[in-house]
Design an enzyme around this catalytic site. Sequence first.
Site, PDB file in Angstrom:
ATOM      1  N   GLY A  37       0.811  -1.206   0.000  1.00  0.00           N
ATOM      2  CA  GLY A  37       0.000   0.000   0.000  1.00  0.00           C
ATOM      3  C   GLY A  37       0.848   1.261   0.000  1.00  0.00           C
ATOM      4  O   GLY A  37       1.929   1.309  -0.573  1.00  0.00           O
ATOM      5  N   VAL A  62       0.509   4.842   5.273  1.00  0.00           N
ATOM      6  CA  VAL A  62       0.021   3.743   6.101  1.00  0.00           C
ATOM      7  C   VAL A  62       1.187   2.871   6.566  1.00  0.00           C
ATOM      8  O   VAL A  62       1.189   2.365   7.690  1.00  0.00           O
ATOM      9  CB  VAL A  62      -1.024   2.906   5.335  1.00  0.00           C
ATOM     10  N   GLU A  78       5.642  -3.449   0.684  1.00  0.00           N
ATOM     11  CA  GLU A  78       5.599  -3.300  -0.766  1.00  0.00           C
ATOM     12  C   GLU A  78       4.847  -2.012  -1.063  1.00  0.00           C
ATOM     13  O   GLU A  78       3.624  -1.964  -0.980  1.00  0.00           O
ATOM     14  CB  GLU A  78       4.911  -4.517  -1.406  1.00  0.00           C
ATOM     15  N   CYS A 107       1.162  -0.017  -8.995  1.00  0.00           N
ATOM     16  CA  CYS A 107       2.345   0.535  -8.332  1.00  0.00           C
ATOM     17  C   CYS A 107       3.575   0.482  -9.222  1.00  0.00           C
ATOM     18  O   CYS A 107       4.545   1.206  -8.980  1.00  0.00           O
ATOM     19  CB  CYS A 107       2.617  -0.197  -7.017  1.00  0.00           C
TER      20      CYS A 107
END
Length: 469
Positions: free
Chosen positions: A188, A192, A210, A244
């Site tokens: 994410g 966070v 990741e 991503c």
Amino acid sequence: MDTQREIVDRLRLAFRSGITLSEQFRCAQLSKLMSMIKDNEKDILSALHKDLGKPKFEAILAEIDIVINEIHYAINNLPSWMQSDYVNKTLATKLDDCFVRKEPLGVVLIIGTWNYPLQLLLLPMVGAIAAGNCVIIKPSEVSAATDLLIAELIPKYLSQDCYAVVSGGAEETKALLQNRFDHIFYTGSQTVARSILQQASVHLTPVTLELGGKCPCLIYGRVNIAAAARRLAWAKFFNAGQSCVAPDYVLCSQATCDALLPALCETLKDFYGEEPQTSPDFCRIVSQRHWTHLTELLKKSSTKVVMGGQSDQEDKYIAPTVVVDVAKDDVLMEKEIFGPILPIISVESLEKAIDFVNDKEKPLALYVFSDETSVIKTVLQKTSSGGFCSNDGIVHMSLPGLPFGGVGASGWGSYHGRWGFETFSHRRACMLRGWALERLNGLRYPPYRDDKLSWLRWTAAPKTFCSIM
């Protein structure tokens, strides 16, 4: 319904029983996970379309087949992965068994994300199961339909004593992190991730992160512009740019930009037609909040829109968009875009493009398009990124033999194939000694003498053998 603590305690009890240790059990659970995906393919496709408007083609490639291939790879290679690795020995340890044993960590937590809500949850889970762990998975509440389906299917197919799903939003995740785990795997945002690190530090729990970052694409030297446009457009606008590893921006010379723009225009028409909003092959933005964020970025940007720019809030649609005249400090260059907006920045030399990349945080992936080997080698040698691919985008992450992960701000640790097995394993250093050579061992006992020390240093030192050509 069990509380979070009861779920963790149940899984920890199962792990301590040793049920997950055998190769047979691990392979059986992986096979059941594969059956779960195959048996429920239609429901999975429906959930992914409801959450993100994912075309069937993209969903099968990036959510279903990639996980099935990973499971096949793990089952086929698990016997060799589980074997201990024997190490070189010194004279003092010549009669000992010295090896590295691969052991499961225990109860691990995997927190998924919404852009690939099946893949980014189940791929790390494959590694965790293969390594012999008990696993709690936490799907993203943003992709609500997929979250609900996973929570329904996992208990039907996998051992409920060893694997569990915990659903909910930010508060439920925060509460879950208060439990002690043996490893936390998170995919994410960096924001966070910082919060997860703080929670993990309470129990000194190791983490794999990741994340992402602004993945650049450098186009320099001789290049097949038509092929470059197709591969760039596919990698960028796959999943509506919500990847991503999508190319976040392009660096090229002005001459290359002038040639690339019409090629991109033709490519986008070929891919999605004159009206991309009506194309069944173009994804949607996951939520109204994310749609608003992206459209606000375009409004605040001082760039020039040369393709796309249209949007529809009710449909959560943003057209494939290309912008030029991008300043280094433009709002689009501050953070990862994570949507169907592609800035093209003119930088006249390869050296200046490399400096541009190196001035930013290390990206999760870096792409270079060129027919010149020297260009590719120069970029590879003078930059750092989680992954690297020349003359294409995204595809490097589909190969189980390559580790997938970031570096620096784009992530910690890696997975896919054996790398996932290793991430969720403890490499235990083992030395099995008998009672032989006690006279030699006596060199280390008091009373100490210089001659004892000399002999001991000689027996304990690694020996180097050189060949003379």
